[in-house]
Design an enzyme around this catalytic site. Sequence first.
Site, mmCIF file in Angstrom:
data_model
loop_
_atom_site.group_PDB
_atom_site.id
_atom_site.type_symbol
_atom_site.label_atom_id
_atom_site.label_comp_id
_atom_site.label_asym_id
_atom_site.label_seq_id
_atom_site.Cartn_x
_atom_site.Cartn_y
_atom_site.Cartn_z
ATOM 1 N N ARG A 209 0.908 -1.203 0.029
ATOM 2 C CA ARG A 209 -0.081 -0.065 -0.055
ATOM 3 C C ARG A 209 0.800 1.239 0.066
ATOM 4 O O ARG A 209 1.813 1.304 0.630
ATOM 5 C CB ARG A 209 -0.738 0.057 1.155
ATOM 6 N N GLU B 9 -2.540 7.947 -4.058
ATOM 7 C CA GLU B 9 -2.803 7.142 -5.504
ATOM 8 C C GLU B 9 -4.198 8.015 -6.141
ATOM 9 O O GLU B 9 -5.176 7.819 -5.005
ATOM 10 C CB GLU B 9 -2.915 5.885 -5.114
ATOM 11 N N HIS C 182 -0.457 0.542 -10.081
ATOM 12 C CA HIS C 182 -1.062 -0.355 -9.364
ATOM 13 C C HIS C 182 -1.867 -1.743 -10.031
ATOM 14 O O HIS C 182 -2.816 -1.893 -10.249
ATOM 15 C CB HIS C 182 -2.535 0.109 -8.587
HETATM 16 C C1 DGY Z 1 -5.540 -5.649 -3.773
HETATM 17 O O1 DGY Z 1 -6.174 -6.659 -3.916
HETATM 18 O O2 DGY Z 1 -5.772 -5.273 -2.482
HETATM 19 C C2 DGY Z 1 -4.559 -5.120 -4.603
HETATM 20 O O3 DGY Z 1 -4.290 -3.849 -4.243
HETATM 21 C C3 DGY Z 1 -5.488 -4.544 -5.903
HETATM 22 O O4 DGY Z 1 -5.605 -5.991 -6.550
#
Ligand code: DGY
Length: 323
Positions: free
Chosen positions: A242, A271, A289
Amino acid sequence: MSKPRVIVTRRWHPEVEQVLTERYDTQLNQDDHSMSVAELQDALRSADAVLPTVCDKVTAEVLGADNIRAKILGSNGVGFNHIDLDAAKAAGLTVTNTPEVLTDCTADLALTLLLGIARRAGEGERHLRSGEWTGWRPTHMMGTSVTGKTLGLIGMGRIARAVAARAAHGFNMKIIFHDPFPPRDEDIAGLNASQCASPEEVFAQADFVSLHCPGGKDTYHLIGAEAFKSMKPGAFLINTARGDVIDEAALVEALESGEIAGAGLDVFEREPAVTAALLQMENVLLLPHLGSATMETRKAMGMRVVENIEAFFNGETPRDKLV
Ligand code: DGY
């Protein structure tokens, strides 16, 4: 009996949308726009299940809407820091996510970033496309070898272990890790991975640091000025977890001052906004991402949501229930 009403907040894999449309009274987001607070609240008021993704901020404000009809949030993604779980619970909602099905895909992307930044792949491609390449020469764009180096993992959950397996078996890397909730011995068998007592112990030894911890308040800016000071000068930082785990301003300083050698980032603090200075740097590899972005994985994620809401509507406990 009428079919449950389901609202999907973004476009999903076409086969999953088809299944949802066949089984439920489904409203799709035809133009794939990002839904506003008011739209998310309307969805909660008018559907039995709302299916958000990691880009929808399902905050206490959203969940504080009056006359909520929805009983389940079937989130499409493994991370759940975009949902206020306490507020969801208080509003009487069950929340599910999609673990496991994106593990390999995300691990593959972490290795893509690791190899790409070490071998200057983004920079090399830009160089070639710009027409500046004059041909092979012994000193041209020398990168950093990966094979045999030390990989430090922050977090040792499923995705980290999949990264470790690729790095250990594919690149003969030495694996070290820190996780406040360490894995069972059997989960790390064969990885030849050593546990460190603190993140700092990892930073001090790792040639590559890869982040695999959840987002949220416990890990907010875990990687800031102090962490960069503890890293080896030639270290590379990889983030597929993250964005707000990294203090991006501190990262820019660490890259500019040479405190670390480079970074490969798939996620960002604000983001989809990206700190402007990063966009100008050659020693970063930036992706939008894409961790779980393969056709196969996005289908599997969507079908896992279907499985979860199906169980819920059948009166069973969904397999991926968070609250
Ligand atoms: C998640 O699933 O948490 C990713 O960041 C996106 O697939």
